[in-house]
Design an enzyme around this catalytic site. Structure first.
Site, PDB file in Angstrom:
ATOM      1  N   TYR A 409     -34.943 -13.543   7.547  1.00  0.00           N
ATOM      2  CA  TYR A 409     -36.292 -13.937   7.175  1.00  0.00           C
ATOM      3  C   TYR A 409     -36.833 -13.914   6.529  1.00  0.00           C
ATOM      4  CZ  TYR A 409     -35.410 -16.744  12.063  1.00  0.00           C
ATOM      5  OH  TYR A 409     -35.085 -18.321  12.807  1.00  0.00           O
ATOM      6  N   CYS A 410     -38.027 -14.633   5.825  1.00  0.00           N
ATOM      7  CA  CYS A 410     -39.024 -13.847   4.342  1.00  0.00           C
ATOM      8  C   CYS A 410     -39.729 -13.122   4.516  1.00  0.00           C
ATOM      9  CB  CYS A 410     -39.590 -15.361   3.903  1.00  0.00           C
ATOM     10  SG  CYS A 410     -40.539 -15.854   5.570  1.00  0.00           S
ATOM     11  N   LEU A 411     -39.594 -12.400   6.098  1.00  0.00           N
ATOM     12  CA  LEU A 411     -40.989 -11.851   6.578  1.00  0.00           C
ATOM     13  C   LEU A 411     -40.660  -9.999   6.202  1.00  0.00           C
ATOM     14  CD1 LEU A 411     -41.415 -13.299  10.093  1.00  0.00           C
ATOM     15  CD2 LEU A 411     -42.936 -13.582   8.553  1.00  0.00           C
ATOM     16  N   GLU A 412     -41.658  -9.777   5.810  1.00  0.00           N
ATOM     17  CA  GLU A 412     -41.792  -7.963   5.245  1.00  0.00           C
ATOM     18  C   GLU A 412     -40.995  -7.367   6.505  1.00  0.00           C
ATOM     19  OE1 GLU A 412     -41.961  -5.916   3.264  1.00  0.00           O
ATOM     20  OE2 GLU A 412     -43.637  -7.106   1.526  1.00  0.00           O
ATOM     21  N   HIS A 451     -36.199 -22.020   8.825  1.00  0.00           N
ATOM     22  CA  HIS A 451     -35.570 -22.160   7.089  1.00  0.00           C
ATOM     23  C   HIS A 451     -33.795 -22.639   7.639  1.00  0.00           C
ATOM     24  CE1 HIS A 451     -37.832 -18.030   6.600  1.00  0.00           C
ATOM     25  NE2 HIS A 451     -37.535 -17.889   6.385  1.00  0.00           N
TER      26      HIS A 451
END
Ligand SMILES: Cc1ncc(COP(=O)(O)O)c(C=O)c1O
Length: 473
Positions: A409-412, A451
């Site tokens: 996933y694109c989260l930090e 996603h």
């Protein structure tokens, strides 16, 4: 406890069932399975599931109690486990229309099923009524819906009432579920008793947390209600005391204690971090003082599964001055439990492939796995078991390396584990990382398709290491 060297790695060695040891020894089979099923893949086995059922049964039999185990399916979506519970002569606790319908379609009879869904819409209640599934009623609106359905169809339904609001040491145990005991008594004696189509069969509760004294108090107060009902001419066939039995995931108490000690020291700045960016895992640091405890599952504990049940049954309730098992036996009530997590102890692993290695801006090693955080997640602030690194590299000449596992996933914050992990060798692309003991809640409860990622495949491993597809989900 002896102080630990400043940056020493604190292992958390998981308990591993023999079927998993056997599978892990066959590196080629594991690699082929990931190749065929994609990464991550959940590999499961019904062997420990059957063993866990047998362990609970031994305790019931030791006390000569009438009993039935209803596997709480919500903890794992694979129908294979529900079918295994039914094949063992036990039942399944269902929490949604699809869970119930799949069990029925699999041929599990209605009398081996119960419905505890927190939200029961009309089609769900209709299905349960039609199939003679015991419906656990939680509130008056649910009761009214059921009342309308049975009156309109002139069919009978078996109901059990969820009760709550038990007291311990003068305080009410808070809950959003169930009827207070006095309201349950009124509803049963004033409405259900006279109802032409509703048949009262028993009481149910499920408590949050793992406090033995709360369970004992709840059972004793349920028994008082059962006695009051008996005095009003209403018999209660069963008492269902829900799920929530501990699982012990870890091999060593010392490691568990050391982890807590070192996490606190790290957050206080007294040693290097052992979690990403020194995450306190739910503790709070205010003006240099640490408050609270990590909000993590008690991964190490000495009261797992049947031991926990035995402890409840052998405890004495102060108001009756008798152990719980005697109170239940004397009334000839069937004692029911709804374990989810604990029946799945050792029943599955999650396997993912390494796709990259890199350093973050602070120089930490990040190992990217082809999976995302929802595919191995629970409500615990972190999953505190060492993952197993499978590589074809020789480990002899290489230095161990510390790093963090990150996902897709694109989260930090997309860290698969917040805890820093030690790898025996620098991971290579294509190596496998195994998360052990994930069948209970970890693999399915929070999985999402953000996603447009595909959900993980689920397969089963037989005793002779055949990998088979599961029966739908
Ligand atoms: C009503 C009910 N029964 C059974 C369970 C299963 O609990 P566990 O998996 O902790 O045994 C739950 C879990 O939330 C529940 O809500």
């Amino acid at each position: 406890m002896k102080p630990i060297a400043k940056d020493k790695y604190i292992p958390l060695k998981p308990i591993i069932h023999p079927w998993i040891e056997k599978l892990l020894a066959d590196k080629d089979l594991l690699a082929d399975t990931v190749k065929q099923q994609c990464s991550p893949v959940n590999i499961q086995s019904v062997t420990p599931f059957a063993e866990n059922i047998a362990e609970y049964k031994r305790v019931f039999e030791q006390y000569e109690l009438k009993h039935k185990i209803f596997f709480a399916r919500k903890a794992n979506k694979c129908l294979t486990f529900a079918k295994a519970a039914a094949a063992a002569g036990e039942g399944v606790d269902t929490a949604s229309h699809k869970e119930l319908q799949q069990c029925l379609e699999a041929g599990i009879p209605g009398d081996q099923l119960i419905l505890t869904a927190a939200i029961k819409n009309i089609p769900l209640i209709e299905l349960a009524v039609e199939e003679h599934v015991t419906i656990i009623i939680d509130n008056m609106d649910e009761y009214d819906s059921l009342d309308s359905i049975v009156l309109a169809n002139e069919t009978t339904a078996k109901i059990s009432l969820r009760i709550g609001g038990f007291t311990l040491d003068g305080k009410t145990l808070p809950t959003r579920f169930g009827f207070p005991l006095d309201e349950a008594y009124k509803l049963i004696t004033e409405q259900i008793k006279k109802h032409p189509f509703l048949r009262f069969s028993g009481l149910h509760f499920h408590l949050n947390g793992y406090a033995i004294d709360q369970r004992v108090a709840a059972i004793a107060q349920s028994i008082k209600l059962i006695d009051d009902l008996a005095a009003a001419g209403i018999s209660c066939e069963h008492l269902d005391i829900g799920g929530g039995y501990l699982v012990n995931y870890l091999a060593h108490k010392k490691e568990w204690e050391a982890f807590h000690q070192e996490l606190k020291q790290a957050v206080l700045g007294q040693r290097p971090a052992i979690t990403y960016q020194n995450d306190p895992l739910g503790m709070v640091l205010i003006d240099g003082k640490l408050h609270g405890e990590p909000t993590v599952y008690p991964y190490y504990n000495e009261l797992p599964k049947a031991v926990f049940l035995e402890k409840i049954l052998s405890s004495e309730d102060v108001s009756y001055g008798q152990p719980i098992h005697e109170l239940i036996k004397a009334r000839n009530i069937e004692l029911r439990i709804e374990p989810g997590r604990s029946l799945l102890d050792q029943a599955g692993i999650t396997v993912a492939r390494v796709v990259f290695r890199k350093n973050d801006t602070e120089g930490n090693l990040l190992v990217g796995l082809e999976m995302n955080r929802t595919q191995m997640k629970s409500s615990s602030a972190d999953f505190l078991l060492d993952p197993i690194h499978i590589t074809h590299q020789s480990t002899e000449l290489q230095e161990p390396v510390d790093g963090y596992l990150v996902g897709g996933y694109c989260l930090e914050q997309e860290f698969l584990l917040k805890r820093k992990i030690q790898f025996a060798t620098y991971p290579k692309i294509g190596d496998l990382i195994i998360f052990p003991n994930t069948a209970g809640y970890m693999m399915h409860f929070f999985e999402s398709q953000a996603h447009q990622f595909a959900l993980a495949n689920n397969v089963f491993c037989t005793a002779d290491l055949q990998i088979t597809k599961h029966d739908g989900d």
